[in-house]
Design an enzyme around this catalytic site. Structure first.
Site, short mmCIF file in Angstrom:
data_model
loop_
_atom_site.label_atom_id
_atom_site.label_comp_id
_atom_site.label_asym_id
_atom_site.label_seq_id
_atom_site.Cartn_x
_atom_site.Cartn_y
_atom_site.Cartn_z
N ASP A 40 -8.08 24.44 19.28
CA ASP A 40 -7.62 25.80 18.99
C ASP A 40 -8.56 26.88 19.50
O ASP A 40 -8.13 27.99 19.78
CB ASP A 40 -7.33 25.99 17.50
CG ASP A 40 -8.46 25.53 16.59
OD1 ASP A 40 -9.54 25.19 17.09
OD2 ASP A 40 -8.23 25.49 15.36
N ASP B 243 -17.93 25.57 9.68
CA ASP B 243 -17.06 24.55 9.08
C ASP B 243 -17.77 23.23 8.76
O ASP B 243 -17.45 22.60 7.76
CB ASP B 243 -15.84 24.24 9.97
CG ASP B 243 -14.90 25.41 10.12
OD1 ASP B 243 -14.94 26.32 9.27
OD2 ASP B 243 -14.15 25.44 11.10
#
Length: 784
Positions: free
Chosen positions: A78, A492
């Site tokens: 992404d 993350d």
């Protein structure tokens, strides 16, 4: 200006432009021009670049096998570009590292299409956000005729959403399997269906396609991230209606419209009609066509994904008579359906065999379902035993990426590692029924004995993401001593201590952070290292300290009152040169100092909340700060900061400064912005008097980040590294003479889009540089 990192997010089309064709604007025209300038404006040094291995780290929404050539498979991410798998090396090869600073948004890949007629051809639909504030450039089709070794670019008159809701849907790009000069693209934002008839050189809107979609994830969102119409989603061809070199006659298109999800053309796109009898209520995520039986399979969900989804169904359409059958493993009418469906694939060797995944099922885990009778019955990758026990049809080996357990020790029925989440791409190899791959929110898993599932034997899942590095990097440091040359803070997935750059390490623990924006070490006592981050896995602390070079960590005993987060960037925390004082600039609380390793904190005076802080690398009493054009210094260990008389510094934009090791009061500052709405000085400055004054480097047009490494042989000043535009050329540069001259050390094939966040040299290896990217992980370069 840099992008809004990782989580960020409208569209633009002149009136009447939708009917026009948009031509090629040149493979890497800007890169070629930059190369020409480089020869006269800056010397180049030969370097090799590669990743410090993490192995995965981000969402893989698409895995695409070529349907005619065994072993040819691509993956898209992404924010981190596209990859092709090297079957010999068993590693993914990055294909988009040539994308440069000005077009960083083209690393958000919303779709890939591989040509089964000519497998050398591959296409990418590139563009990260539809909000022009986050991604100023319109989208593009990137096209290659040599499997991604080189590219040409077709500009598009709208934006795509490679890192937006719905990015796991599709694939939106499709090559006609008969007339491969024809390429279709489903577009979001109300721009409809687009087509090329010249191998992607030009595209034009299919103006007679009847539905541009109407589903928006959150119509009330004003940011541009969730209020965008998902649009036209996927194109499928019925290969039985094609002849070599001619357009396939029958094709199907899915649309984000809960009442009208599927359309068909039987005359090669000349006319379109809604397929009768179709289900309503959910939006299609994945569609697969069985060219043997003539069935179309469809997985649906009630949301765009990838983070959510609580209801959905799987459908089977018999295209011979337009009969629909609900074949959901758990129907949406059941109380047990708490998930939508997304990942969907069929076994091309045995088309009655298919698999589907839950789009997301956070607790206790996502589920893979498998059917060998066309969806009449299903088995599960895991099932319930006596609660809370689960019985598994698989085992998992994460030894090549041990961090995938997330330092977790969950209670049953949860397990670590999880089978996955955000599992929107599940693909059985079309040439090998035993081989399959699936993407998750963090990696790729796969197996070579998938068919053992059907006999009740265990399927052996292993990490299949070697070479695919997709993380957004917040900070990198390289201490002068200790077993590890590199420490990183990563979005993350916390961050890593690399003792071997070629091997994925475990994630930091005690505490575990979901993201680590800042690290620092004590220059004169480098075994002392501090980090701040966003706590996860049951932790509450935002701060940790190590006194053994990062081998073990201790969380803080307290935090400044009001802390809501670790701080905004890699300048959020600083440790004094001797390791005895820490200054922390957290979110939600005052800048504060500690002299007892974080057991207690005292608010500093003279600074607003959230300003960047750094320590002098020689004098333990000195700390520095910067806020909107004003530079500050503290000479009492961070207790009190006072503004210096320095002028001419940038007042807006991203500004990063760093004191040089071995030289008290020697500070380099980079940043600013050239945006027309908020222009400000933009460059690289140096102070040798503790910030009392700064001198701008004339050669640096735009400066963004700076770092220091081992001095060149015979030199006394550290090598200086920067990601900047120097004499008109954007690149990664090194100076061996304190900035009097610069050598460009990267090249046009190794640009890595945006590299303006964090950078350091290695104090033990001359010429080595480490830098963070926004989607391609940690890159390091060495002299050849």
């Amino acid at each position: 200006m840099p992008p809004t990192p990782h989580f960020s997010r409208r569209a633009l089309l002149a009136a009447g432009a939708s009917a026009a064709a948009f031509p090629l604007l040149g493979p890497t025209a800007s890169a070629r021009a930059a190369s020409a300038r480089t020869a006269t404006s800056a010397r180049c040094a030969p370097y090799t670049f590669r990743n410090a291995e993490i192995v995965g780290g981000g969402f893989v929404p698409g895995i695409i096998f070529n349907q005619s050539e065994p072993g040819l498979v691509y993956a898209r991410t992404d924010i981190g570009g596209a990859y092709r798998f090297d079957t010999a090396a068993k590693r993914w090869i990055p294909l988009t590292d040539w994308i440069g600073w000005d077009e960083y948004g083209h690393t958000g890949i919303i779709s890939i299409a591989t040509d089964e007629v000519d497998p050398d051809r591959v296409y990418l639909a590139a563009g990260t956000y539809t909000n022009p504030d986050w991604d100023p450039n319109p989208a593009a089709i990137l096209r290659s005729s040599d499997r991604g070794r080189s590219w040409q670019t077709t500009r598009l008159p709208f934006r795509l959403g490679g890192n937006m809701p719905g990015r796991g849907i599709g694939e939106r790009l499709a090559v006609d399997p008969s007339g491969n000069r024809i390429l279709y693209l489903g577009v979001r934002g109300g721009y409809g269906l687009w087509r090329s008839t010249d191998y992607g050189k030009t595209l034009a809107q299919v103006t007679n396609f009847p539905n541009v979609g109407n589903f928006t994830p959150d119509p009330t969102d004003t940011s541009g991230y969730s209020n965008d119409n998902l649009g036209v989603l996927q194109v499928l061809f019925d290969k039985r209606t094609g002849k070599a070199g001619r357009a396939t006659r029958t094709l199907y298109v899915t649309v984000a419209d809960t009442d009208n999800i599927l359309y068909r053309s039987t005359d090669a796109g000349a006319t379109w009609a809604r397929v009768p009898g179709q289900p309503t209520g959910y939006i299609p995520h994945k569609a697969v066509f069985d060219h043997v039986g003539g069935y179309l399979y469809l997985a649906t969900s009630n949301t765009a994904g990838p983070y959510d989804g609580s209801k959905g169904d799987v459908w089977k359409l018999d295209t011979a008579n337009d009969t629909w059958t609900c074949i959901s493993p758990v129907p949406s009418t059941s109380d047990n359906d708490t998930f939508g469906y997304s990942g969907l694939t069929i076994d091309r060797q045995n088309p009655n065999t298919l698999m589907v995944s839950t789009q997301v099922d956070w607790y206790p885990d996502c589920i893979l379902f498998r059917s060998t009778d066309g969806g009449a019955s299903w088995t599960r990758a895991w099932d319930w035993g006596t609660y809370p026990d689960r019985t598994l049809r698989y085992d998992m080996d994460i030894s090549t990426a041990p961090w995938l357990a997330w330092n977790a020790s969950p209670s049953l029925p949860e397990m670590a590692p999880k089978l996955g989440w955000m599992m929107e791409s599940v693909e059985i190899d079309p040439s090998d029924s035993g081989h399959f791959l699936y993407g998750t929110g963090a990696t790729i898993y796969g197996a070579d004995n998938l068919t053992d599932w059907d006999s009740g034997a265990t399927v052996h899942l292993t990490v299949r993401a070697q070479g695919l590095e997709e993380t957004s990097v917040g900070c990198v440091i390289s201490p002068p001593t200790g077993a590890a040359h590199l420490f990183s803070g990563v979005g993350d997935v916390g961050g890593f201590r690399h003792t071997d750059l070629h091997k994925a390490p475990k994630m930091y623990d005690t505490p575990t952070f979901g993201a680590t924006p800042a690290l620092d070490y004590a220059q004169l006592a480098p075994h002392v290292i501090v980090r701040v981050g966003s706590p996860t896995s049951g932790w509450t602390q935002h701060f940790a300290i190590s006194t053994d070079s990062g081998d073990t960590w201790t969380p803080s005993g307290s935090e400044p009152s009001g802390v809501t987060g670790p701080g905004v960037d890699d300048q959020a925390v600083a440790v004094s040169a001797d390791g005895k004082r820490i200054v922390w600039s957290p979110a939600g609380a005052p800048v504060s100092w500690s002299s007892d390793s974080g057991a207690t904190w005292t608010a500093s005076t003279g600074l607003a909340n959230g300003v960047p802080v750094r320590s002098d690398r020689v004098n333990p009493a000195k700390f520095y700060a910067y806020d909107a054009g004003v530079f500050y210094v503290s000479t009492d260990g961070g207790n009190r900061f006072t503004a210096t008389a320095a002028t001419g510094l940038p007042t807006s934009g991203n500004v990063r400064f760093k004191p040089a090791p071995g030289h008290e009061g020697d500070i380099w500052l980079a940043g600013g912005t050239s945006k027309s709405t908020t222009p400000t000085p933009y460059g690289l400055w140096r102070s040798t008097d503790s910030g009392a004054s700064f001198t701008r480097s004339d050669a640096v047009d735009e400066g963004d980040v700076v770092g220091f490494g081992k001095a060149a042989p015979g030199a006394s000043y550290p090598a200086v590294y920067t990601s900047s535009k120097i004499n008109g050329v954007r690149g990664i540069f090194r100076s061996d003479d304190a900035g009097r001259s610069w050598i460009r050390i990267n090249d046009d094939r190794h640009q890595y889009a945006w590299t303006g966040n964090t950078m350091t040299g290695d104090p033990r290896v001359y010429g080595r540089v480490y830098f963070g990217t926004n989607g391609r992980g940690v890159i390091y370069g060495d002299t050849k």
